[in-house]
Design a protein around this motif. Structure first.
Motif: not given
Ligand code: ASP
Ligand code: CP
Length: 433
Positions: A258, A320, A322, A359
């Motif tokens: 997102r 990352r 998901q 992150l």
């Molecule tokens: N912390 C970010 C999010 O909540 C990115 C991730 O979790 O990979 O979207």
């Protein structure tokens, strides 16, 4: 009280859309002199800008001088419209970056610049004294939950948290409507993270309080995108670049990430961006976003070739995978060869390419996320990003709660001193430039 000269100068450069070199040249001073005026007050080499320069900058940037009226006139001409853009159906809410124009983004960044001395713990403010924030996080979070909470506390407010479904009465079947309305009686603003796209908007419909989307499933993460763009702009200022015309490579899970959904839409408000979208086949950027950003003369390249895609980029934004959102996709096509690490950066990136990531990065053995072997590389901007979350989130609260005019006047010196550098591997310019 006048606005800090750093905020004043950054505002002028932003308005004139100029690099530091071009701006120094325009106002007839050396780049070195300009750099010393941009250093935070109290740092050894910081110098006061001469009054005559200040008057000249005000004139050419179309800004009032740094006196009391500066903040007020920022507020009436820009933050005023910002407050209206940060409202949905007449309510102060930040749900999507679609609410922003480029002017509104830059007006918010002006407020964030004013927050910097508080974020850097040189000043304190109590403009939100008595106000309570409700942090409702139904998904894992470290940064968003804690930094929104910290930002609220640093403005004098306090925070009530609930984390996960298990510890909320939603586990007993309570609806979003009831939860949101109940919380409205307890707190003055809500930050909500939820695993379903659109769920935060549902919370927002059930309350008249300010609501901020802290991430709604694979939908959006607007405050992350704002702090990312703020970071890009500040880093570019140091590196002599502007956002218009930049080459941004976004890497990884572009389907469910997102943060990249919000960031690409925000960047698309600028001119002539080259987007390189690098992902495994199963995790490409959704077509509706590609369509939305395919305007304003942007160039969009989609590829599965990591090394080739990174070449020439001004920003490499890694993400990352998901996994928690996967339904039937496989990881096929996403091997450790897709990892961004020192060897790859050395072979294809420029000396001034920024390496970013929202992150958390997965640092467990075998994970193919952004490598920790880049930790000593000053191009790695990930902790400058996280630090910038504080002024940006303070600015969001100040605007949504209508206190942005009062912040500058409310500041007092902090009684304690944090370490000069917060992290052992921080670059020499971290927090200083
Ligand atoms: N912390 C970010 C999010 O909540 C990115 C991730 O979790 O990979 O979207
Ligand atoms: N970037 C981000 O949203 O981090 P958290 O998931 O830890 O909040």
């Amino acid at each position: 009280m006048s606005v800090p000269q750093q905020a004043f100068l950054r505002d002028a450069m932003r308005r004139m859309n100029m690099t530091r070199d071009a701006f120094a040249n325009r106002i007839g001073v050396s780049r070195r002199a300009l750099d010393t005026w941009l250093l935070p007050d109290g740092s050894q080499e910081s110098r006061a800008m001469p009054e005559i320069v200040e008057r000249f900058v005000s004139e050419i940037a179309g800004r009032p001088e740094r006196d009391v009226n500066y903040t007020q006139s920022v507020d009436t001409t820009h933050t005023g419209s910002l407050a209206s853009q940060l409202s949905r159906e007449g309510k102060p809410q930040l749900l999507s970056v679609d609410q922003f124009s480029r002017d509104a983004v830059e007006a918010l960044f002006r407020v964030a610049d004013i927050m910097q001395p508080i974020a850097q713990r040189k000043k304190i403010s109590r403009v939100l004294e008595g106000a309570v924030l409700g942090n409702l996080f139904f998904e894992a979070s470290t940064r968003t939950r804690v930094s929104f909470g910290s930002a609220f506390c640093r403005l004098g407010g306090s925070v009530c948290d609930t984390t996960g479904f298990t510890f909320s009465s939603m586990a007993k079947g309570e609806s979003i409507y009831d939860t949101s309305r109940v919380m409205s009686g307890y707190v003055d603003a809500l930050v909500v993270r939820h695993p379903e796209q659109g769920a935060v908007a549902e919370f927002a419909r059930a309350t008249n309080l300010p609501v901020i989307n802290g991430g709604d499933g694979p939908g959006e993460h607007p405050s992350q995108a704002l702090l990312d763009l703020y970071t890009i702009q500040r880093e570019f200022s140091r590196l002599g670049k502007i956002v218009d015309g930049a080459h941004i490579a976004l890497v990884g899970d572009l389907k469910y990430g997102r943060t990249v959904h919000s960031l690409t839409k925000l960047l698309a408000l600028y001119r002539g961006i080259k987007f390189t979208l690098i992902s495994p086949r199963a995790l490409e950027m959704p077509a509706y976003i590609v369509e939305q950003i395919s305007r304003n003369g942007h160039v969009i390249e989609q590829t599965h070739e990591l090394a080739a895609g990174l070449r020439g980029a001004d920003v490499v934004y890694a993400t990352r995978i998901q996994k928690e959102r996967f339904t039937d996709e496989s990881f096929e096509g996403y091997t450790p060869d897709f990892q961004i690490n020192q060897a790859l950066v050395e072979s294809v990136c420029k000396r001034d390419t920024l390496i970013m990531h929202p992150l958390p990065r997965d640092s467990r053995p075998g994970a193919n996320d952004l490598s920790t072997d880049l930790n000593h590389d000053p191009r790695l901007a990930i902790f400058r990003q996280t630090d910038n979350g504080i002024p940006i989130r303070m600015a969001i609260f100040a605007v949504l709660l209508g206190v942005e005019n009062q912040v500058q006047h409310s500041m007092r010196d902090a009684a304690w001193r944090p370490p000069a550098y917060l992290g052992p591997d921080d670059a020499p310019f971290h927090g200083v430039d």
